[in-house]
Design an enzyme around this catalytic site. Structure first.
Site, PDB file in Angstrom:
ATOM      1  N   ASP A  29       1.858  -6.103   7.665  1.00 33.59           N
ATOM      2  CA  ASP A  29       0.682  -5.252   7.706  1.00 33.59           C
ATOM      3  C   ASP A  29      -0.542  -6.136   7.457  1.00 33.59           C
ATOM      4  O   ASP A  29      -0.649  -6.785   6.414  1.00 33.59           O
ATOM      5  CB  ASP A  29       0.789  -4.150   6.643  1.00 33.59           C
ATOM      6  CG  ASP A  29      -0.327  -3.119   6.777  1.00 33.59           C
ATOM      7  OD1 ASP A  29      -1.435  -3.494   7.196  1.00 33.59           O
ATOM      8  OD2 ASP A  29      -0.077  -1.944   6.441  1.00 33.59           O
ATOM      9  N   ARG A  68     -13.155  -3.943  -7.347  1.00 32.54           N
ATOM     10  CA  ARG A  68     -12.754  -4.685  -6.150  1.00 32.54           C
ATOM     11  C   ARG A  68     -13.982  -5.033  -5.301  1.00 32.54           C
ATOM     12  O   ARG A  68     -14.817  -4.175  -5.033  1.00 32.54           O
ATOM     13  CB  ARG A  68     -11.785  -3.802  -5.360  1.00 32.54           C
ATOM     14  CG  ARG A  68     -10.975  -4.502  -4.326  1.00 32.54           C
ATOM     15  CD  ARG A  68      -9.905  -3.573  -3.806  1.00 32.54           C
ATOM     16  NE  ARG A  68     -10.472  -2.503  -2.988  1.00 32.54           N
ATOM     17  CZ  ARG A  68      -9.858  -1.937  -1.954  1.00 32.54           C
ATOM     18  NH1 ARG A  68      -8.654  -2.352  -1.617  1.00 32.54           N
ATOM     19  NH2 ARG A  68     -10.414  -0.969  -1.271  1.00 32.54           N
ATOM     20  N   PHE A 100       0.842  -1.191   0.000  1.00 32.72           N
ATOM     21  CA  PHE A 100       0.000   0.000   0.000  1.00 32.72           C
ATOM     22  C   PHE A 100       0.884   1.250   0.000  1.00 32.72           C
ATOM     23  O   PHE A 100       1.850   1.316   0.752  1.00 32.72           O
ATOM     24  CB  PHE A 100      -0.882  -0.025   1.248  1.00 32.72           C
ATOM     25  CG  PHE A 100      -1.995   0.977   1.239  1.00 32.72           C
ATOM     26  CD1 PHE A 100      -3.113   0.793   0.425  1.00 32.72           C
ATOM     27  CD2 PHE A 100      -1.940   2.103   2.036  1.00 32.72           C
ATOM     28  CE1 PHE A 100      -4.147   1.711   0.420  1.00 32.72           C
ATOM     29  CE2 PHE A 100      -2.981   3.029   2.043  1.00 32.72           C
ATOM     30  CZ  PHE A 100      -4.085   2.833   1.226  1.00 32.72           C
ATOM     31  N   TYR A 120     -10.927  -0.619  10.925  1.00 28.44           N
ATOM     32  CA  TYR A 120     -12.140  -0.127  10.257  1.00 28.44           C
ATOM     33  C   TYR A 120     -12.484  -0.910   8.996  1.00 28.44           C
ATOM     34  O   TYR A 120     -13.484  -0.639   8.362  1.00 28.44           O
ATOM     35  CB  TYR A 120     -12.025   1.369   9.931  1.00 28.44           C
ATOM     36  CG  TYR A 120     -10.769   1.761   9.168  1.00 28.44           C
ATOM     37  CD1 TYR A 120     -10.691   1.567   7.795  1.00 28.44           C
ATOM     38  CD2 TYR A 120      -9.675   2.305   9.821  1.00 28.44           C
ATOM     39  CE1 TYR A 120      -9.550   1.899   7.101  1.00 28.44           C
ATOM     40  CE2 TYR A 120      -8.521   2.651   9.137  1.00 28.44           C
ATOM     41  CZ  TYR A 120      -8.465   2.447   7.777  1.00 28.44           C
ATOM     42  OH  TYR A 120      -7.319   2.762   7.100  1.00 28.44           O
ATOM     43  N   LYS A 121     -11.634  -1.876   8.612  1.00 26.99           N
ATOM     44  CA  LYS A 121     -11.945  -2.683   7.426  1.00 26.99           C
ATOM     45  C   LYS A 121     -12.754  -3.913   7.878  1.00 26.99           C
ATOM     46  O   LYS A 121     -13.893  -3.743   8.309  1.00 26.99           O
ATOM     47  CB  LYS A 121     -10.658  -3.016   6.681  1.00 26.99           C
ATOM     48  CG  LYS A 121     -10.037  -1.745   6.075  1.00 26.99           C
ATOM     49  CD  LYS A 121      -8.694  -1.930   5.419  1.00 26.99           C
ATOM     50  CE  LYS A 121      -8.187  -0.584   4.886  1.00 26.99           C
ATOM     51  NZ  LYS A 121      -6.752  -0.586   4.583  1.00 26.99           N
TER      52      LYS A 121
HETATM   53  C1  LIG Z   1      -6.018   0.767   4.562  1.00 35.09           C
HETATM   54  C2  LIG Z   1      -4.542   0.653   4.607  1.00 35.09           C
HETATM   55  C3  LIG Z   1      -3.755   1.658   5.197  1.00 35.09           C
HETATM   56  C4  LIG Z   1      -4.389   2.946   5.676  1.00 35.09           C
HETATM   57  O1  LIG Z   1      -3.672   3.529   6.714  1.00 35.09           O
HETATM   58  P1  LIG Z   1      -4.378   4.618   7.652  1.00 35.09           P
HETATM   59  O2  LIG Z   1      -3.279   5.210   8.422  1.00 35.09           O
HETATM   60  O3  LIG Z   1      -5.379   3.868   8.490  1.00 35.09           O
HETATM   61  O4  LIG Z   1      -5.081   5.596   6.765  1.00 35.09           O
HETATM   62  C5  LIG Z   1      -2.389   1.440   5.282  1.00 35.09           C
HETATM   63  N1  LIG Z   1      -1.815   0.314   4.812  1.00 35.09           N
HETATM   64  C6  LIG Z   1      -2.548  -0.674   4.235  1.00 35.09           C
HETATM   65  C7  LIG Z   1      -1.884  -1.906   3.735  1.00 35.09           C
HETATM   66  C8  LIG Z   1      -3.929  -0.509   4.090  1.00 35.09           C
HETATM   67  O5  LIG Z   1      -4.654  -1.460   3.479  1.00 35.09           O
END
Ligand SMILES: *Cc1c(COP(=O)(O)O)cnc(C)c1O
Length: 407
Positions: free
Chosen positions: A195, A366, A124, A220-221
Protein backbone atom coordinates in the site's frame (compact mmCIF):
# COMPACT_ATOMS: atom_id res chain seq x y z
CA UNK A 1 20.34 18.10 -5.82
CA UNK A 2 21.14 20.50 -8.63
CA UNK A 3 20.56 24.22 -8.11
CA UNK A 4 18.23 24.23 -11.08
CA UNK A 5 15.93 21.74 -9.31
CA UNK A 6 15.93 23.84 -6.14
CA UNK A 7 15.03 26.92 -8.18
CA UNK A 8 12.31 24.90 -9.87
CA UNK A 9 10.82 23.86 -6.50
CA UNK A 10 10.72 27.48 -5.39
CA UNK A 11 8.87 28.29 -8.60
CA UNK A 12 6.45 25.41 -8.12
CA UNK A 13 5.92 26.41 -4.51
CA UNK A 14 4.91 29.86 -5.66
CA UNK A 15 2.94 28.88 -8.69
CA UNK A 16 1.30 25.52 -8.74
CA UNK A 17 -1.03 25.43 -5.73
CA UNK A 18 -3.75 27.62 -4.37
CA UNK A 19 -3.13 27.88 -0.63
CA UNK A 20 -4.85 30.39 1.63
CA UNK A 21 -2.74 33.40 2.57
CA UNK A 22 -0.85 32.88 5.82
CA UNK A 23 -1.29 29.10 5.96
CA UNK A 24 1.63 26.69 6.26
CA UNK A 25 0.15 23.45 5.07
CA UNK A 26 1.78 20.38 6.60
CA UNK A 27 -1.17 18.03 6.07
CA UNK A 28 -0.71 17.03 2.43
CA UNK A 29 -0.26 13.49 3.76
CA UNK A 30 -4.01 13.55 4.48
CA UNK A 31 -5.33 15.78 1.70
CA UNK A 32 -3.10 17.58 -0.78
CA UNK A 33 -3.90 21.22 -1.69
CA UNK A 34 -5.74 22.51 -4.75
CA UNK A 35 -3.62 22.75 -7.92
CA UNK A 36 -4.20 26.20 -9.43
CA UNK A 37 -4.89 24.71 -12.85
CA UNK A 38 -7.65 22.45 -11.49
CA UNK A 39 -10.38 25.10 -11.49
CA UNK A 40 -10.01 25.98 -15.18
CA UNK A 41 -9.61 22.34 -16.18
CA UNK A 42 -12.66 21.14 -14.26
CA UNK A 43 -14.61 24.11 -15.56
CA UNK A 44 -13.73 23.31 -19.17
CA UNK A 45 -14.45 19.64 -18.56
CA UNK A 46 -17.92 20.56 -17.37
CA UNK A 47 -18.64 23.15 -20.07
CA UNK A 48 -16.89 21.74 -23.14
CA UNK A 49 -17.00 18.02 -22.46
CA UNK A 50 -19.95 17.01 -20.30
CA UNK A 51 -21.95 20.08 -21.38
CA UNK A 52 -21.37 19.82 -25.11
CA UNK A 53 -20.25 16.29 -25.89
CA UNK A 54 -22.70 14.60 -23.53
CA UNK A 55 -22.50 10.83 -24.02
CA UNK A 56 -20.01 11.40 -26.86
CA UNK A 57 -17.43 12.35 -24.21
CA UNK A 58 -16.68 8.70 -23.59
CA UNK A 59 -15.11 8.57 -27.07
CA UNK A 60 -14.06 12.18 -27.61
CA UNK A 61 -13.69 13.82 -24.16
CA UNK A 62 -10.48 14.43 -22.25
CA UNK A 63 -8.02 17.34 -22.52
CA UNK A 64 -6.61 15.94 -25.79
CA UNK A 65 -9.81 14.38 -27.09
CA UNK A 66 -8.60 10.86 -26.37
CA UNK A 67 -11.92 9.90 -24.79
CA UNK A 68 -12.99 9.56 -21.17
CA UNK A 69 -12.98 5.78 -21.34
CA UNK A 70 -9.18 5.49 -21.52
CA UNK A 71 -8.48 8.01 -18.75
CA UNK A 72 -7.95 5.33 -16.06
CA UNK A 73 -5.15 3.80 -18.15
CA UNK A 74 -3.64 7.12 -19.28
CA UNK A 75 -3.52 8.49 -15.74
CA UNK A 76 -2.43 5.08 -14.47
CA UNK A 77 0.71 5.30 -16.63
CA UNK A 78 1.45 8.79 -15.33
CA UNK A 79 1.26 7.53 -11.74
CA UNK A 80 3.18 4.40 -12.71
CA UNK A 81 6.03 6.66 -13.82
CA UNK A 82 6.22 8.10 -10.27
CA UNK A 83 6.35 4.69 -8.56
CA UNK A 84 8.70 2.83 -10.89
CA UNK A 85 6.03 0.78 -12.65
CA UNK A 86 6.33 -0.04 -16.38
CA UNK A 87 3.72 1.36 -18.77
CA UNK A 88 0.49 -0.60 -18.91
CA UNK A 89 0.68 -1.95 -15.35
CA UNK A 90 -1.12 0.76 -13.35
CA UNK A 91 -4.76 1.73 -13.43
CA UNK A 92 -6.76 4.52 -11.77
CA UNK A 93 -10.26 4.14 -10.32
CA UNK A 94 -12.34 3.01 -7.31
CA UNK A 95 -11.22 3.77 -3.74
CA UNK A 96 -8.09 2.59 -2.01
CA UNK A 97 -9.99 0.29 0.35
CA UNK A 98 -11.58 -1.43 -2.67
CA UNK A 99 -8.26 -1.66 -4.51
CA UNK A 100 -6.61 -3.19 -1.46
CA UNK A 101 -9.34 -5.84 -1.28
CA UNK A 102 -9.01 -6.53 -4.98
CA UNK A 103 -5.21 -6.77 -4.94
CA UNK A 104 -5.18 -9.06 -1.90
CA UNK A 105 -7.88 -11.30 -3.38
CA UNK A 106 -6.03 -11.50 -6.70
CA UNK A 107 -2.76 -12.34 -4.93
CA UNK A 108 -4.46 -15.05 -2.83
CA UNK A 109 -5.94 -16.57 -5.99
CA UNK A 110 -2.36 -17.09 -7.21
CA UNK A 111 -1.35 -18.96 -4.00
CA UNK A 112 -4.36 -21.21 -3.32
CA UNK A 113 -2.33 -23.71 -1.26
CA UNK A 114 -1.31 -21.25 1.46
CA UNK A 115 -3.45 -19.74 4.21
CA UNK A 116 -1.55 -16.92 5.92
CA UNK A 117 -1.73 -13.22 5.10
CA UNK A 118 1.08 -11.51 6.98
CA UNK A 119 0.84 -7.85 7.94
CA UNK A 120 1.93 -5.50 10.72
CA UNK A 121 0.30 -3.66 13.59
CA UNK A 122 1.17 -0.30 12.04
CA UNK A 123 -1.02 -0.95 9.04
CA UNK A 124 -3.95 1.35 8.37
CA UNK A 125 -7.16 0.01 9.95
CA UNK A 126 -9.08 0.00 6.65
CA UNK A 127 -6.48 -2.35 5.16
CA UNK A 128 -6.83 -4.68 8.15
CA UNK A 129 -10.65 -4.55 8.07
CA UNK A 130 -10.79 -5.23 4.34
CA UNK A 131 -8.38 -8.15 4.70
CA UNK A 132 -10.35 -9.63 7.62
CA UNK A 133 -13.62 -9.35 5.68
CA UNK A 134 -12.11 -10.89 2.57
CA UNK A 135 -10.68 -13.86 4.47
CA UNK A 136 -14.02 -14.42 6.18
CA UNK A 137 -15.86 -14.29 2.87
CA UNK A 138 -13.45 -16.77 1.29
CA UNK A 139 -14.26 -19.20 4.12
CA UNK A 140 -11.20 -21.33 3.39
CA UNK A 141 -9.50 -21.10 6.77
CA UNK A 142 -7.19 -18.19 5.95
CA UNK A 143 -5.57 -16.35 8.82
CA UNK A 144 -4.51 -12.70 9.09
CA UNK A 145 -1.30 -12.69 11.12
CA UNK A 146 -0.46 -9.25 12.55
CA UNK A 147 3.03 -8.79 13.97
CA UNK A 148 5.01 -5.75 15.10
CA UNK A 149 6.63 -3.86 12.18
CA UNK A 150 10.15 -4.84 13.23
CA UNK A 151 9.14 -8.52 13.42
CA UNK A 152 7.82 -8.83 9.87
CA UNK A 153 11.06 -10.08 8.30
CA UNK A 154 11.43 -12.86 10.90
CA UNK A 155 7.83 -14.05 10.51
CA UNK A 156 8.06 -14.53 6.73
CA UNK A 157 7.80 -18.32 6.43
CA UNK A 158 6.57 -20.87 3.94
CA UNK A 159 2.99 -20.77 5.25
CA UNK A 160 2.67 -17.17 4.03
CA UNK A 161 0.60 -16.68 0.89
CA UNK A 162 0.74 -12.89 0.81
CA UNK A 163 2.80 -10.25 2.60
CA UNK A 164 0.46 -7.24 2.80
CA UNK A 165 2.12 -4.07 4.08
CA UNK A 166 1.73 -0.33 3.98
CA UNK A 167 5.12 0.97 2.87
CA UNK A 168 5.06 4.15 5.00
CA UNK A 169 3.22 3.91 8.33
CA UNK A 170 0.46 6.53 8.50
CA UNK A 171 1.03 7.18 12.18
CA UNK A 172 4.79 7.19 12.69
CA UNK A 173 6.04 7.60 9.13
CA UNK A 174 8.16 4.46 9.54
CA UNK A 175 9.19 3.16 6.11
CA UNK A 176 9.65 -0.52 5.32
CA UNK A 177 12.50 -1.76 3.13
CA UNK A 178 10.39 -2.71 0.13
CA UNK A 179 13.20 -4.35 -1.84
CA UNK A 180 14.41 -6.54 1.05
CA UNK A 181 10.97 -7.62 2.25
CA UNK A 182 9.71 -8.33 -1.27
CA UNK A 183 12.78 -10.47 -1.89
CA UNK A 184 12.32 -12.32 1.40
CA UNK A 185 8.69 -13.01 0.49
CA UNK A 186 9.61 -14.22 -2.99
CA UNK A 187 12.36 -16.44 -1.59
CA UNK A 188 9.76 -18.52 0.25
CA UNK A 189 7.22 -18.34 -2.58
CA UNK A 190 4.91 -15.65 -1.18
CA UNK A 191 3.49 -12.67 -3.06
CA UNK A 192 3.44 -9.04 -1.94
CA UNK A 193 0.75 -6.36 -1.78
CA UNK A 194 2.19 -2.91 -1.02
CA UNK A 195 0.00 0.00 0.00
CA UNK A 196 1.63 3.20 -1.23
CA UNK A 197 -0.89 5.67 0.27
CA UNK A 198 1.88 7.63 2.02
CA UNK A 199 4.58 6.91 -0.56
CA UNK A 200 3.29 7.88 -4.00
CA UNK A 201 4.49 11.39 -4.81
CA UNK A 202 6.47 11.55 -1.55
CA UNK A 203 9.32 9.04 -1.66
CA UNK A 204 11.21 7.10 -4.31
CA UNK A 205 9.44 3.83 -5.09
CA UNK A 206 10.83 1.30 -7.55
CA UNK A 207 8.15 -1.34 -8.04
CA UNK A 208 9.80 -2.86 -11.10
CA UNK A 209 13.23 -2.92 -9.47
CA UNK A 210 11.73 -4.73 -6.44
CA UNK A 211 9.67 -7.04 -8.68
CA UNK A 212 6.76 -6.20 -6.38
CA UNK A 213 3.64 -8.20 -7.23
CA UNK A 214 0.79 -5.81 -6.47
CA UNK A 215 0.61 -2.23 -5.25
CA UNK A 216 -2.25 0.12 -4.46
CA UNK A 217 -2.48 3.71 -3.31
CA UNK A 218 -4.59 6.83 -3.25
CA UNK A 219 -4.22 10.05 -5.22
CA UNK A 220 -5.58 12.59 -2.75
CA UNK A 221 -2.60 12.62 -0.36
CA UNK A 222 0.85 13.55 -1.75
CA UNK A 223 -0.45 13.36 -5.34
CA UNK A 224 -2.91 16.24 -4.65
CA UNK A 225 -5.84 14.88 -6.68
CA UNK A 226 -8.50 16.32 -4.34
CA UNK A 227 -11.07 14.96 -1.89
CA UNK A 228 -12.58 11.77 -3.30
CA UNK A 229 -9.92 11.40 -6.02
CA UNK A 230 -9.75 7.78 -7.19
CA UNK A 231 -7.18 5.21 -6.10
CA UNK A 232 -4.73 3.25 -8.24
CA UNK A 233 -3.72 -0.38 -8.54
CA UNK A 234 -0.57 -1.87 -10.03
CA UNK A 235 -0.03 -5.51 -10.95
CA UNK A 236 3.30 -6.91 -12.18
CA UNK A 237 3.26 -7.60 -15.93
CA UNK A 238 3.01 -11.39 -15.58
CA UNK A 239 0.18 -11.10 -13.03
CA UNK A 240 -1.67 -8.70 -15.35
CA UNK A 241 -2.13 -11.63 -17.70
CA UNK A 242 -2.90 -14.36 -15.18
CA UNK A 243 -4.40 -12.95 -11.97
CA UNK A 244 -8.12 -13.14 -11.39
CA UNK A 245 -9.35 -9.54 -11.05
CA UNK A 246 -11.94 -10.83 -8.53
CA UNK A 247 -14.19 -7.75 -8.66
CA UNK A 248 -15.53 -8.69 -12.07
CA UNK A 249 -17.10 -5.41 -13.16
CA UNK A 250 -18.19 -4.89 -16.75
CA UNK A 251 -15.41 -2.44 -17.62
CA UNK A 252 -12.80 -5.10 -16.81
CA UNK A 253 -14.44 -7.44 -19.30
CA UNK A 254 -12.60 -8.30 -22.53
CA UNK A 255 -15.47 -6.77 -24.53
CA UNK A 256 -17.61 -4.56 -22.29
CA UNK A 257 -19.82 -3.39 -25.11
CA UNK A 258 -20.56 -6.89 -26.37
CA UNK A 259 -22.72 -7.23 -23.23
CA UNK A 260 -22.05 -10.94 -22.91
CA UNK A 261 -23.62 -12.86 -20.06
CA UNK A 262 -20.41 -14.43 -18.79
CA UNK A 263 -17.32 -12.62 -17.57
CA UNK A 264 -14.10 -12.83 -19.55
CA UNK A 265 -11.18 -10.79 -18.12
CA UNK A 266 -9.80 -8.08 -20.39
CA UNK A 267 -6.16 -7.79 -21.50
CA UNK A 268 -3.42 -6.66 -19.13
CA UNK A 269 -4.13 -4.26 -16.30
CA UNK A 270 -7.48 -3.30 -17.82
CA UNK A 271 -8.94 -6.48 -16.31
CA UNK A 272 -8.74 -4.76 -12.92
CA UNK A 273 -11.21 -2.11 -14.02
CA UNK A 274 -14.51 -2.37 -12.18
CA UNK A 275 -17.12 0.32 -12.91
CA UNK A 276 -17.56 3.72 -14.50
CA UNK A 277 -14.61 5.99 -13.65
CA UNK A 278 -15.11 9.38 -11.88
CA UNK A 279 -14.32 11.60 -14.86
CA UNK A 280 -14.95 15.00 -13.26
CA UNK A 281 -12.67 14.12 -10.36
CA UNK A 282 -10.09 12.81 -12.80
CA UNK A 283 -9.98 16.15 -14.61
CA UNK A 284 -8.72 17.66 -11.33
CA UNK A 285 -6.27 14.79 -10.83
CA UNK A 286 -4.86 15.40 -14.31
CA UNK A 287 -3.76 18.92 -13.32
CA UNK A 288 -2.25 17.54 -10.10
CA UNK A 289 -0.19 15.05 -12.10
CA UNK A 290 0.92 17.85 -14.46
CA UNK A 291 2.78 19.41 -11.52
CA UNK A 292 5.00 16.31 -11.32
CA UNK A 293 5.94 16.50 -15.01
CA UNK A 294 9.67 16.97 -15.36
CA UNK A 295 10.27 16.65 -11.60
CA UNK A 296 12.42 13.74 -10.45
CA UNK A 297 11.15 11.81 -7.43
CA UNK A 298 14.77 11.64 -6.20
CA UNK A 299 14.84 15.46 -6.08
CA UNK A 300 11.51 15.60 -4.26
CA UNK A 301 12.82 13.09 -1.76
CA UNK A 302 16.10 14.96 -1.18
CA UNK A 303 14.22 18.19 -0.58
CA UNK A 304 11.64 16.47 1.64
CA UNK A 305 14.42 15.13 3.86
CA UNK A 306 15.95 18.60 4.09
CA UNK A 307 12.57 20.05 5.11
CA UNK A 308 11.71 17.39 7.69
CA UNK A 309 15.22 17.47 9.19
CA UNK A 310 15.11 21.25 9.46
CA UNK A 311 11.75 21.03 11.22
CA UNK A 312 12.66 18.23 13.59
CA UNK A 313 16.01 19.70 14.60
CA UNK A 314 14.34 23.00 15.46
CA UNK A 315 11.54 21.28 17.45
CA UNK A 316 13.88 19.01 19.41
CA UNK A 317 16.16 21.96 20.11
CA UNK A 318 13.38 24.10 21.55
CA UNK A 319 11.09 21.53 23.25
CA UNK A 320 11.33 18.23 25.06
CA UNK A 321 8.76 16.56 22.77
CA UNK A 322 9.46 12.91 21.98
CA UNK A 323 9.87 11.86 18.37
CA UNK A 324 7.46 9.11 17.24
CA UNK A 325 9.21 8.87 13.88
CA UNK A 326 12.55 7.27 13.19
CA UNK A 327 15.35 9.83 13.72
CA UNK A 328 17.03 8.46 10.58
CA UNK A 329 15.36 10.22 7.62
CA UNK A 330 16.12 7.25 5.34
CA UNK A 331 13.86 5.10 7.52
CA UNK A 332 10.80 7.30 7.39
CA UNK A 333 8.57 8.75 4.71
CA UNK A 334 7.90 12.44 4.16
CA UNK A 335 6.49 12.85 7.65
CA UNK A 336 7.38 13.75 11.23
CA UNK A 337 5.32 12.54 14.18
CA UNK A 338 5.72 13.71 17.75
CA UNK A 339 4.13 12.55 21.00
CA UNK A 340 2.20 14.93 23.22
CA UNK A 341 -0.36 13.79 25.81
CA UNK A 342 -2.64 16.68 24.76
CA UNK A 343 -1.79 16.28 21.09
CA UNK A 344 -5.30 17.05 19.87
CA UNK A 345 -5.47 20.42 21.64
CA UNK A 346 -1.89 21.31 20.67
CA UNK A 347 -2.74 20.71 17.01
CA UNK A 348 -5.92 22.78 17.25
CA UNK A 349 -3.91 25.66 18.75
CA UNK A 350 -1.36 25.33 15.96
CA UNK A 351 -4.07 25.31 13.29
CA UNK A 352 -5.52 28.47 14.82
CA UNK A 353 -2.13 30.08 14.12
CA UNK A 354 -2.15 28.97 10.47
CA UNK A 355 0.04 25.88 10.75
CA UNK A 356 -2.00 22.91 9.58
CA UNK A 357 -0.97 19.40 10.56
CA UNK A 358 -3.18 16.71 12.07
CA UNK A 359 -3.63 14.52 15.12
CA UNK A 360 -3.76 10.72 15.27
CA UNK A 361 -4.96 8.94 18.39
CA UNK A 362 -3.79 8.36 21.01
CA UNK A 363 -1.16 11.13 21.24
CA UNK A 364 0.43 11.82 17.85
CA UNK A 365 1.04 15.23 16.29
CA UNK A 366 1.56 14.54 12.60
CA UNK A 367 3.27 16.77 10.03
CA UNK A 368 3.63 15.95 6.34
CA UNK A 369 6.25 17.68 4.17
CA UNK A 370 5.69 18.38 0.50
CA UNK A 371 8.54 20.10 -1.34
CA UNK A 372 6.16 21.11 -4.12
CA UNK A 373 4.61 23.74 -1.87
CA UNK A 374 6.45 23.87 1.51
CA UNK A 375 9.47 26.14 1.90
CA UNK A 376 12.26 25.90 4.45
CA UNK A 377 11.34 29.24 6.00
CA UNK A 378 7.75 28.07 6.50
CA UNK A 379 8.64 24.78 8.18
CA UNK A 380 11.08 26.53 10.52
CA UNK A 381 8.51 29.07 11.61
CA UNK A 382 5.99 26.23 12.03
CA UNK A 383 8.48 24.58 14.40
CA UNK A 384 8.80 27.88 16.31
CA UNK A 385 5.02 28.19 16.67
CA UNK A 386 4.79 24.62 17.94
CA UNK A 387 7.55 25.23 20.48
CA UNK A 388 5.84 28.40 21.70
CA UNK A 389 2.46 26.66 22.08
CA UNK A 390 4.00 23.79 24.05
CA UNK A 391 6.04 26.09 26.31
CA UNK A 392 3.20 28.53 27.03
CA UNK A 393 0.48 25.84 27.20
CA UNK A 394 -1.53 28.00 24.81
CA UNK A 395 -3.33 24.78 23.86
CA UNK A 396 -5.03 24.63 27.26
CA UNK A 397 -8.27 26.35 26.29
CA UNK A 398 -11.79 24.93 25.94
CA UNK A 399 -12.00 25.72 22.20
CA UNK A 400 -8.90 23.62 21.51
CA UNK A 401 -9.80 20.74 23.83
CA UNK A 402 -13.20 19.91 22.25
CA UNK A 403 -12.82 17.24 19.57
CA UNK A 404 -14.32 17.50 16.08
CA UNK A 405 -15.52 14.48 14.07
CA UNK A 406 -12.54 14.43 11.68
CA UNK A 407 -9.18 14.76 13.41
C1 LIG B 1 -5.49 6.97 3.51
C2 LIG B 1 -5.37 5.49 3.57
C3 LIG B 1 -6.45 4.66 3.21
C4 LIG B 1 -7.81 5.26 2.90
O1 LIG B 1 -8.54 4.46 2.03
P1 LIG B 1 -9.77 5.10 1.22
O2 LIG B 1 -10.47 3.94 0.65
O3 LIG B 1 -9.18 6.02 0.20
O4 LIG B 1 -10.60 5.88 2.20
C5 LIG B 1 -6.24 3.30 3.21
N1 LIG B 1 -5.05 2.76 3.54
C6 LIG B 1 -3.99 3.53 3.88
C7 LIG B 1 -2.68 2.90 4.23
C8 LIG B 1 -4.14 4.92 3.94
O5 LIG B 1 -3.11 5.69 4.33
Amino acid sequence: MKTSSIAMFEALALDAFDLPEGVTYLDGNSLGPLPKAARARVDSMLKEEWGKLLIGGWNAGGADGEGWMDQPLIQGDRIGHLIGAPKGTTLVGETLSIRLYQALAAALSLRPDRKVVLTDSGNFPSDLYMAQALLETLGQGHELVIVEPEEVADRIGDDVAVLMLTHVDYRSGRMHDMAALTKAAHDIGALTVWDLAHSAGAVVVDLAGCEADFAVGCTYKYLNGGPGAPAFIHAREDHCETARPVLAGWLGHAAPFAFEQAYRPGPGISRFRVGTPPIVQMAALETALDVFDGVEMADIRARSIALSQGFVERVLDKTDLQLASDPDPQKRGSQISLHHAEGYAVMQALIARGVVGDFRAPDILRFGFAPLYNSRADVLSAADELAEIVASEAWNRPEFLTRKAVT
